[in-house]
Design a protein around this motif. Sequence first.
Motif, PDB file in Angstrom:
ATOM      1  N   THR A 116     -26.732   7.880  50.954  1.00  0.00           N
ATOM      2  CA  THR A 116     -26.229   8.960  51.804  1.00  0.00           C
ATOM      3  C   THR A 116     -25.901   8.444  53.198  1.00  0.00           C
ATOM      4  O   THR A 116     -24.858   8.790  53.776  1.00  0.00           O
ATOM      5  CB  THR A 116     -27.261  10.113  51.886  1.00  0.00           C
ATOM      6  N   PHE A 117     -26.774   7.596  53.729  1.00  0.00           N
ATOM      7  CA  PHE A 117     -26.544   7.027  55.059  1.00  0.00           C
ATOM      8  C   PHE A 117     -25.281   6.176  55.068  1.00  0.00           C
ATOM      9  O   PHE A 117     -24.441   6.294  55.970  1.00  0.00           O
ATOM     10  CB  PHE A 117     -27.761   6.195  55.486  1.00  0.00           C
ATOM     11  N   LEU A 118     -25.104   5.338  54.064  1.00  0.00           N
ATOM     12  CA  LEU A 118     -23.915   4.478  54.007  1.00  0.00           C
ATOM     13  C   LEU A 118     -22.647   5.308  53.837  1.00  0.00           C
ATOM     14  O   LEU A 118     -21.616   5.006  54.456  1.00  0.00           O
ATOM     15  CB  LEU A 118     -24.058   3.450  52.886  1.00  0.00           C
ATOM     16  N   VAL A 119     -22.702   6.368  53.059  1.00  0.00           N
ATOM     17  CA  VAL A 119     -21.552   7.261  52.907  1.00  0.00           C
ATOM     18  C   VAL A 119     -21.224   7.915  54.248  1.00  0.00           C
ATOM     19  O   VAL A 119     -20.044   8.040  54.625  1.00  0.00           O
ATOM     20  CB  VAL A 119     -21.823   8.327  51.808  1.00  0.00           C
ATOM     21  N   THR A 120     -22.254   8.305  54.988  1.00  0.00           N
ATOM     22  CA  THR A 120     -22.037   8.888  56.319  1.00  0.00           C
ATOM     23  C   THR A 120     -21.346   7.882  57.238  1.00  0.00           C
ATOM     24  O   THR A 120     -20.409   8.245  57.958  1.00  0.00           O
ATOM     25  CB  THR A 120     -23.379   9.340  56.942  1.00  0.00           C
ATOM     26  N   LEU A 121     -21.794   6.639  57.214  1.00  0.00           N
ATOM     27  CA  LEU A 121     -21.154   5.610  58.041  1.00  0.00           C
ATOM     28  C   LEU A 121     -19.696   5.398  57.633  1.00  0.00           C
ATOM     29  O   LEU A 121     -18.838   5.164  58.486  1.00  0.00           O
ATOM     30  CB  LEU A 121     -21.927   4.291  57.958  1.00  0.00           C
ATOM     31  N   GLU A 122     -19.426   5.501  56.332  1.00  0.00           N
ATOM     32  CA  GLU A 122     -18.039   5.383  55.867  1.00  0.00           C
ATOM     33  C   GLU A 122     -17.201   6.545  56.387  1.00  0.00           C
ATOM     34  O   GLU A 122     -16.077   6.341  56.866  1.00  0.00           O
ATOM     35  CB  GLU A 122     -17.971   5.347  54.335  1.00  0.00           C
ATOM     36  N   LYS A 123     -17.724   7.748  56.325  1.00  0.00           N
ATOM     37  CA  LYS A 123     -17.006   8.932  56.825  1.00  0.00           C
ATOM     38  C   LYS A 123     -16.757   8.844  58.323  1.00  0.00           C
ATOM     39  O   LYS A 123     -15.748   9.332  58.827  1.00  0.00           O
ATOM     40  CB  LYS A 123     -17.783  10.205  56.496  1.00  0.00           C
ATOM     41  N   GLU A 124     -17.699   8.234  59.042  1.00  0.00           N
ATOM     42  CA  GLU A 124     -17.572   8.063  60.495  1.00  0.00           C
ATOM     43  C   GLU A 124     -16.679   6.874  60.859  1.00  0.00           C
ATOM     44  O   GLU A 124     -16.541   6.536  62.026  1.00  0.00           O
ATOM     45  CB  GLU A 124     -18.959   7.881  61.126  1.00  0.00           C
ATOM     46  N   LEU A 125     -16.129   6.211  59.828  1.00  0.00           N
ATOM     47  CA  LEU A 125     -15.267   5.035  59.997  1.00  0.00           C
ATOM     48  C   LEU A 125     -15.971   3.896  60.736  1.00  0.00           C
ATOM     49  O   LEU A 125     -15.392   3.210  61.570  1.00  0.00           O
ATOM     50  CB  LEU A 125     -13.955   5.412  60.698  1.00  0.00           C
ATOM     51  N   MET A 126     -17.252   3.714  60.384  1.00  0.00           N
ATOM     52  CA  MET A 126     -18.031   2.625  60.962  1.00  0.00           C
ATOM     53  C   MET A 126     -18.138   1.453  59.989  1.00  0.00           C
ATOM     54  O   MET A 126     -18.294   0.315  60.411  1.00  0.00           O
ATOM     55  CB  MET A 126     -19.425   3.133  61.350  1.00  0.00           C
ATOM     56  N   ILE A 127     -18.062   1.738  58.674  1.00  0.00           N
ATOM     57  CA  ILE A 127     -18.115   0.698  57.655  1.00  0.00           C
ATOM     58  C   ILE A 127     -17.146   1.043  56.524  1.00  0.00           C
ATOM     59  O   ILE A 127     -16.691   2.191  56.412  1.00  0.00           O
ATOM     60  CB  ILE A 127     -19.529   0.526  57.041  1.00  0.00           C
ATOM     61  N   THR A 128     -16.859   0.047  55.712  1.00  0.00           N
ATOM     62  CA  THR A 128     -16.247   0.261  54.403  1.00  0.00           C
ATOM     63  C   THR A 128     -17.104  -0.501  53.405  1.00  0.00           C
ATOM     64  O   THR A 128     -17.781  -1.470  53.772  1.00  0.00           O
ATOM     65  CB  THR A 128     -14.791  -0.251  54.321  1.00  0.00           C
ATOM     66  N   ARG A 129     -17.079  -0.052  52.155  1.00  0.00           N
ATOM     67  CA  ARG A 129     -17.834  -0.737  51.104  1.00  0.00           C
ATOM     68  C   ARG A 129     -16.891  -0.982  49.944  1.00  0.00           C
ATOM     69  O   ARG A 129     -16.103  -0.119  49.577  1.00  0.00           O
ATOM     70  CB  ARG A 129     -19.036   0.107  50.670  1.00  0.00           C
ATOM     71  N   LYS A 130     -16.981  -2.177  49.377  1.00  0.00           N
ATOM     72  CA  LYS A 130     -16.087  -2.560  48.285  1.00  0.00           C
ATOM     73  C   LYS A 130     -16.865  -3.405  47.285  1.00  0.00           C
ATOM     74  O   LYS A 130     -17.566  -4.345  47.669  1.00  0.00           O
ATOM     75  CB  LYS A 130     -14.914  -3.362  48.860  1.00  0.00           C
ATOM     76  N   THR A 131     -16.708  -3.074  46.012  1.00  0.00           N
ATOM     77  CA  THR A 131     -17.345  -3.867  44.972  1.00  0.00           C
ATOM     78  C   THR A 131     -16.535  -5.145  44.783  1.00  0.00           C
ATOM     79  O   THR A 131     -15.350  -5.086  44.445  1.00  0.00           O
ATOM     80  CB  THR A 131     -17.432  -3.083  43.654  1.00  0.00           C
ATOM     81  N   GLN A 132     -17.156  -6.277  45.065  1.00  0.00           N
ATOM     82  CA  GLN A 132     -16.502  -7.582  44.941  1.00  0.00           C
ATOM     83  C   GLN A 132     -16.460  -8.000  43.464  1.00  0.00           C
ATOM     84  O   GLN A 132     -15.469  -8.477  42.977  1.00  0.00           O
ATOM     85  CB  GLN A 132     -17.270  -8.609  45.778  1.00  0.00           C
ATOM     86  N   HIS A 133     -17.588  -7.847  42.788  1.00  0.00           N
ATOM     87  CA  HIS A 133     -17.721  -8.055  41.350  1.00  0.00           C
ATOM     88  C   HIS A 133     -18.975  -7.308  40.923  1.00  0.00           C
ATOM     89  O   HIS A 133     -19.629  -6.681  41.754  1.00  0.00           O
ATOM     90  CB  HIS A 133     -17.759  -9.554  40.981  1.00  0.00           C
TER      91      HIS A 133
END
Length: 143
Positions: free
Chosen positions: A76-93
């Motif tokens: 939930t925290f990481l999703v919040t940071l994504e919504k706030e445009l502070m991080i992005t997350r991407k599955t590398q493999h």
Amino acid sequence: MEGWIKIHRDLQNWRFYFGEPFTRTQAWLDLLLLAYFKETTMYIHNIETTINRGELPHGIEFLSKRWKWGQRKTRTFLVTLEKELMITRKTQHQYCTVTTILNYEKYQMSEELTQELTKGLTQDKYKKEKKEKNNSLNKELVQ
């Protein structure tokens, strides 16, 4: 308040750093500390993976344990940071999700730029102090 401070990654070795569950602010700062400051190639489950400056290859399970949070709270925290445009997350493999700190340079300047700024600030301070000293001496001479 304006400006920035430089925090050494050794802060993570302080005996109180992991003493209790993290706050959201501590978790954000921890992400900044975990982010790689230069491009690095590593093997994750025998798969060559490149991690760029400002990225970290740690998943929810790792961060949850580190912060003493449940996986749901971490997600939930990481999703919040994504919504706030502070991080992005991407599955590398299948074994690696890479988190990218957006605007990483805003939080962590390159060492060269830090040295340049510090040198410039020191020179400016020296010039200002010298000017103030000369003004003080001139006032004394006039009196």
